[in-house]
Write a protein that holds these residues in place. Structure first.
Motif, PDB file in Angstrom:
ATOM      1  N   LYS A   6       0.855  -1.187   0.000  1.00  0.00           N
ATOM      2  CA  LYS A   6       0.000   0.000   0.000  1.00  0.00           C
ATOM      3  C   LYS A   6       0.892   1.238   0.000  1.00  0.00           C
ATOM      4  N   GLU A   7       0.279   2.392   0.025  1.00  0.00           N
ATOM      5  CA  GLU A   7       1.043   3.637   0.011  1.00  0.00           C
ATOM      6  C   GLU A   7       1.797   3.806   1.323  1.00  0.00           C
ATOM      7  N   GLY A   8       2.950   4.460   1.238  1.00  0.00           N
ATOM      8  CA  GLY A   8       3.761   4.676   2.425  1.00  0.00           C
ATOM      9  C   GLY A   8       4.896   5.619   2.111  1.00  0.00           C
ATOM     10  N   VAL A   9       6.006   5.454   2.813  1.00  0.00           N
ATOM     11  CA  VAL A   9       7.205   6.245   2.570  1.00  0.00           C
ATOM     12  C   VAL A   9       8.341   5.281   2.230  1.00  0.00           C
ATOM     13  N   TYR A  10       9.398   5.826   1.664  1.00  0.00           N
ATOM     14  CA  TYR A  10      10.522   5.000   1.220  1.00  0.00           C
ATOM     15  C   TYR A  10      11.813   5.499   1.854  1.00  0.00           C
TER      16      TYR A  10
ATOM     17  N   GLN B 234      28.052   4.995   4.951  1.00  0.00           N
ATOM     18  CA  GLN B 234      26.678   4.834   4.495  1.00  0.00           C
ATOM     19  C   GLN B 234      25.893   6.106   4.762  1.00  0.00           C
ATOM     20  N   GLN B 235      24.837   6.300   3.994  1.00  0.00           N
ATOM     21  CA  GLN B 235      23.950   7.437   4.201  1.00  0.00           C
ATOM     22  C   GLN B 235      22.552   7.034   3.768  1.00  0.00           C
ATOM     23  N   ASN B 236      21.564   7.799   4.202  1.00  0.00           N
ATOM     24  CA  ASN B 236      20.188   7.446   3.819  1.00  0.00           C
ATOM     25  C   ASN B 236      19.359   8.689   3.566  1.00  0.00           C
ATOM     26  N   MET B 237      18.243   8.479   2.865  1.00  0.00           N
ATOM     27  CA  MET B 237      17.280   9.534   2.587  1.00  0.00           C
ATOM     28  C   MET B 237      15.886   8.981   2.817  1.00  0.00           C
ATOM     29  N   LEU B 238      15.028   9.770   3.434  1.00  0.00           N
ATOM     30  CA  LEU B 238      13.624   9.429   3.550  1.00  0.00           C
ATOM     31  C   LEU B 238      12.901  10.071   2.375  1.00  0.00           C
ATOM     32  N   LEU B 239      12.187   9.250   1.601  1.00  0.00           N
ATOM     33  CA  LEU B 239      11.591   9.686   0.347  1.00  0.00           C
ATOM     34  C   LEU B 239      10.066   9.668   0.423  1.00  0.00           C
ATOM     35  N   ILE B 240       9.452  10.728  -0.079  1.00  0.00           N
ATOM     36  CA  ILE B 240       7.997  10.826  -0.133  1.00  0.00           C
ATOM     37  C   ILE B 240       7.577  10.696  -1.592  1.00  0.00           C
ATOM     38  N   PRO B 241       6.781   9.675  -1.935  1.00  0.00           N
ATOM     39  CA  PRO B 241       6.387   9.506  -3.344  1.00  0.00           C
ATOM     40  C   PRO B 241       5.486  10.639  -3.825  1.00  0.00           C
ATOM     41  N   THR B 242       5.707  11.068  -5.050  1.00  0.00           N
ATOM     42  CA  THR B 242       4.857  12.089  -5.640  1.00  0.00           C
ATOM     43  C   THR B 242       3.535  11.449  -6.100  1.00  0.00           C
TER      44      THR B 242
END
Length: 239
Positions: free
Chosen positions: A134-138, A225-233
């Motif tokens: 389902k929809e969420g964050v990445y 290491q590094q990370n990003m929190l992504l919000i889908p358009t």
């Protein structure tokens, strides 16, 4: 005196420099990151939303996200799929000749972009792209590994990723190994129901000795290491 090296020794030497399982499938993924000028994010995304169909007519868009956390703000990240390098060349040529694409998207958007970065990556042999339930964050986690390639760190890295997957601490979308860009880099794309569920799963995994053991083994080969929190358009295939 020159002595001919036996064939079996040459094979062993070559094998020691192998980078892991060979890439037989020509399919690859282009990771694009655009750094937008301050206050231009909304204008850029609105323009993309109106004209994305002109671009997806030529190749498949896997996902398009705005970056919520992780590094510089006013940043978007997107992934495109190509059958092979000839396919990408054909797409670029077609877009260069597409007057509608040039006038409605490219020319208006170029002044909004401050910087662009991209990498070419393959899916690792042991995974495929999985669509979330389902929809969420990445979350995109990028690991810079020690030189040597998957032959050196591939198995340990796979065990570390699978320790999170098998124990349901996170939903794996895909694991990608960079071919062009910074070498020995692996990107892991995760899905979470929300930022809070991501935080809860992370805290639980840190206390699980099975995960800790697998991650500790892989960390022996890790540089950074590094990370990003992504919000889908709204127009992203992966929601």
């Amino acid at each position: 005196m020159i002595t001919e090296v036996p064939t079996w020794i040459m094979i062993l030497v070559c094998s020691s420099f192998a980078t892991g399982p060979r890439q037989y499938d020509g399919t690859f993924y282009e990771f694009r990151t655009y750094y937008l000028k301050p206050s231009k994010m909304s204008e850029f995304l609105e323009n993309i939303k109106k004209n994305i169909h002109l671009r997806t007519a030529h190749s498949e868009l896997i996902g398009f996200w705005s970056v919520e956390f992780g590094g510089r703000v006013n940043k978007v990240f997107h992934i495109w799929k190509y059958d092979n390098f000839a396919h990408r060349t054909e797409v670029r040529k077609a877009l260069a000749k597409n007057k509608e694409w040039q006038e409605q998207f490219l020319i208006p958007n170029l002044p909004l972009i401050d910087k662009q970065e991209w990498e070419i990556s393959y899916l690792v042999p042991w995974c495929k792209i999985e669509k979330p339930p389902k929809e969420g964050v990445y979350e995109l986690v990028s690991f810079q590994m020690k030189p040597g390639g998957p032959a050196l760190w591939g198995d340990a890295f796979q065990r570390a990723v699978n320790s999170h997957v098998n124990l349901n601490y996170a939903k794996l979308v895909g694991v990608f190994h960079t071919e062009y860009g910074v070498l020995n880099r692996v990107h892991v794309l995760w899905w979470h129901e929300s930022p809070d569920s991501r935080a809860a799963g992370r805290h639980q995994s840190h206390e699980d000795p099975r995960v800790v053991a697998a991650v500790r083994e892989s960390a022996n080969h890790l540089v950074s290491q590094q990370n990003m929190l992504l919000i889908p358009t709204s127009f992203s295939p992966l929601k």
